[in-house]
Design a protein around this motif. Structure first.
Motif, short mmCIF file in Angstrom:
data_model
loop_
_atom_site.label_atom_id
_atom_site.label_comp_id
_atom_site.label_asym_id
_atom_site.label_seq_id
_atom_site.Cartn_x
_atom_site.Cartn_y
_atom_site.Cartn_z
N LEU A 196 -1.83 -66.95 -23.20
CA LEU A 196 -0.58 -66.42 -23.76
C LEU A 196 0.24 -67.52 -24.42
O LEU A 196 1.01 -67.24 -25.34
N SER A 197 0.09 -68.74 -23.93
CA SER A 197 0.75 -69.89 -24.57
C SER A 197 -0.14 -71.11 -24.42
O SER A 197 -0.25 -71.67 -23.33
N ALA A 198 -0.77 -71.51 -25.52
CA ALA A 198 -1.59 -72.72 -25.51
C ALA A 198 -0.70 -73.92 -25.81
O ALA A 198 -1.00 -74.74 -26.68
N CYS A 199 0.42 -73.99 -25.10
CA CYS A 199 1.42 -75.04 -25.33
C CYS A 199 2.37 -75.05 -24.15
O CYS A 199 2.93 -73.99 -23.82
N ILE A 210 3.16 -59.68 -16.39
CA ILE A 210 3.41 -58.41 -17.09
C ILE A 210 2.29 -58.11 -18.08
O ILE A 210 1.73 -57.00 -18.10
N VAL A 211 1.93 -59.09 -18.90
CA VAL A 211 0.88 -58.89 -19.89
C VAL A 211 -0.46 -58.68 -19.20
O VAL A 211 -1.26 -57.81 -19.60
N GLU A 212 -0.74 -59.44 -18.15
CA GLU A 212 -2.01 -59.26 -17.44
C GLU A 212 -2.13 -57.84 -16.89
O GLU A 212 -3.19 -57.20 -16.99
N ASN A 213 -1.05 -57.33 -16.32
CA ASN A 213 -1.06 -55.97 -15.79
C ASN A 213 -1.28 -54.94 -16.90
O ASN A 213 -1.95 -53.92 -16.70
N GLN A 214 -0.71 -55.22 -18.08
CA GLN A 214 -0.82 -54.27 -19.18
C GLN A 214 -2.20 -54.24 -19.81
O GLN A 214 -2.72 -53.18 -20.15
N PRO A 218 -7.55 -61.19 -17.42
CA PRO A 218 -6.81 -62.37 -16.95
C PRO A 218 -5.97 -62.99 -18.07
O PRO A 218 -6.43 -63.11 -19.21
N VAL A 219 -4.76 -63.37 -17.74
CA VAL A 219 -3.84 -64.02 -18.68
C VAL A 219 -3.40 -65.34 -18.06
O VAL A 219 -2.99 -65.39 -16.90
N LEU A 220 -3.50 -66.39 -18.85
CA LEU A 220 -3.09 -67.71 -18.37
C LEU A 220 -2.35 -68.44 -19.49
O LEU A 220 -2.21 -67.93 -20.60
N GLY A 244 -0.35 -64.61 -12.53
CA GLY A 244 -1.64 -64.31 -13.12
C GLY A 244 -2.81 -64.61 -12.21
O GLY A 244 -2.67 -65.22 -11.15
N LYS A 245 -3.99 -64.16 -12.64
CA LYS A 245 -5.19 -64.22 -11.81
C LYS A 245 -5.58 -65.64 -11.43
O LYS A 245 -6.05 -65.89 -10.31
N LEU A 246 -5.41 -66.60 -12.35
CA LEU A 246 -5.83 -67.97 -12.06
C LEU A 246 -5.13 -68.52 -10.83
O LEU A 246 -5.72 -69.28 -10.06
N LEU A 247 -3.87 -68.12 -10.62
CA LEU A 247 -3.10 -68.60 -9.48
C LEU A 247 -3.00 -67.55 -8.37
O LEU A 247 -2.09 -67.58 -7.55
#
Length: 264
Positions: A196-199, A210-214, A218-220, A244-247
C-alpha cells in the motif's frame, strides 16, 4: 520486570512519518504485551527532494547516523528510506546493512541493522507472495527503479501507481485514508499481495487493515515490513494488532536472507 528495547532510527531529515508509524505499531504491541517497552532514538540525514542525486548523497550520511545511534547502545537500527537503497541497484540493501553494522562494530557497540528495502522484500516473501501490486509516492522513473529492485529479488510487480510527489515533506502530509480509494485504481487481479506504501514517508498505517479486509489479500507497507523485521531481529513474535497479515503473529519467515549475519 519489563524488558526495554532501544530502537535506533536512521531518518531522512525531511521524513515526518517514520517516527510516527513505527513507534505507533510498537506501542500497539506494548498494549497487548505489557512486559515489553520500546524507546526510539533518531539520527537524521539531509534530504529534501526525492531525486536520485539527493538520495545518493543522503545515503553517505548513514554511516555517521549509525555511529551516533550506536553511542546510545540501541538494540537494533532501522534505516528507513526504501528508495535511497533501491535506487542504487539490486542487492544494495545487503551491502548497506553490512557496512553500517561494521561501523557500529568499530564503535565498540555492534548493533543489528535493518533496512526498509530489505525488510519489504523479506516481508513479501514471508507472506509467500510471488506477485505484488504497489503504490508509491515517487516520480515514475524512481518507481521503475523500485520495481526493478523488487523483481531482481524474484518477485513480480503486476501493477503500480506512482503519485508523483517530488517534495518529501508533501509526501508526509498525505492522508493515509486516501489510499482506500487509490487502491481501487490498482489492478490487483494477478497480485498475491498489495504494497500500500512502498515508502516509509508516505503514511498508510491507518488504511492497512481496512484495505486488507476489503480486498481479501494481504496488504503491507515498507513501515509494516520494517516493524516485522525489527521484532524478528529482537527474537520477538512479529505480532502487532490491526496492522495486516504480516504482523498477525502467524507469519514466521524461512526466507534465506542476511538475518543474523549482522547481529554482533
Amino acid at each position: 520486570m519489563k524488558k526495554n528495547y532501544r530502537i535506533g532510527l536512521v531518518v531522512p531529515s525531511s521524513n515526518t512519518t517514520m517516527e510516527t508509524e513505527i513507534p505507533a505499531m510498537l506501542r500497539w504491541r506494548e498494549q497487548v504485551d505489557p512486559e515489553l517497552s520500546f524507546t526510539f532514538h533518531s539520527s537524521r540525514m539531509r534530504m529534501k527532494h526525492v531525486t536520485k542525486e539527493e538520495l545518493k548523497a543522503m545515503d553517505i550520511e548513514s554511516d555517521r547516523c549509525a555511529v551516533e545511534l550506536s553511542d546510545a547502545r540501541c538494540d537494533a537500527l532501522a534505516y528507513a528510506c526504501l528508495v535511497a537503497i533501491m535506487c542504487q541497484g539490486p542487492g544494495y540493501h545487503m551491502e548497506s546493512e553490512e557496512r553500517l553494522f561494521k561501523v557500529t562494530e568499530q564503535n565498540g557497540a555492534a548493533t543489528p541493522v535493518i533496512s526498509s528495502a530489505g525488510a519489504l522484500v523479506e516481508g513479501i516473501k514471508a507472506l509467500g507472495a510471488k506477485k505484488v501490486a504497489i503504490i508509491t509516492p515517487y516520480m515514475k522513473p524512481l518507481t521503475n527503479q523500485v520495481i526493478d529492485y523488487i523483481e531482481s529479488s524474484g518477485i513480480q510487480v503486476t501493477d503500480s501507481i506512482s503519485l508523483e510527489i517530488p517534495d518529501n515533506l508533501e509526501v508526509g502530509r498525505q492522508d493515509p485514508m486516501r489510499l482506500v480509494d487509490i487502491v481501487k485504481h490498482l489492478d490487483i487481479s494477478q497480485a498475491d499481495a498489495v504494497v500500500l506504501s512502498a515508502c516509509v514517508q508516505m503514511p498508510s498505517l491507518d488504511a492497512i487493515q481496512i484495505v486488507e479486509n476489503q480486498i481479501g489479500k494481504p496488504v503491507l507497507s515498507a513501515a509494516v515490513s520494517t516493524v516485522y523485521k525489527i521484532l524478528k531481529t529482537l527474537n520477538l513474535n512479529p505480532y502487532v494488532p490491526n496492522a495486516g497479515k504480516l504482523l498477525s503473529g502467524g507469519i514466521l519467515s524461512n526466507v534465506s536472507s542476511q538475518e543474523g549475519k549482522f547481529r554482533g
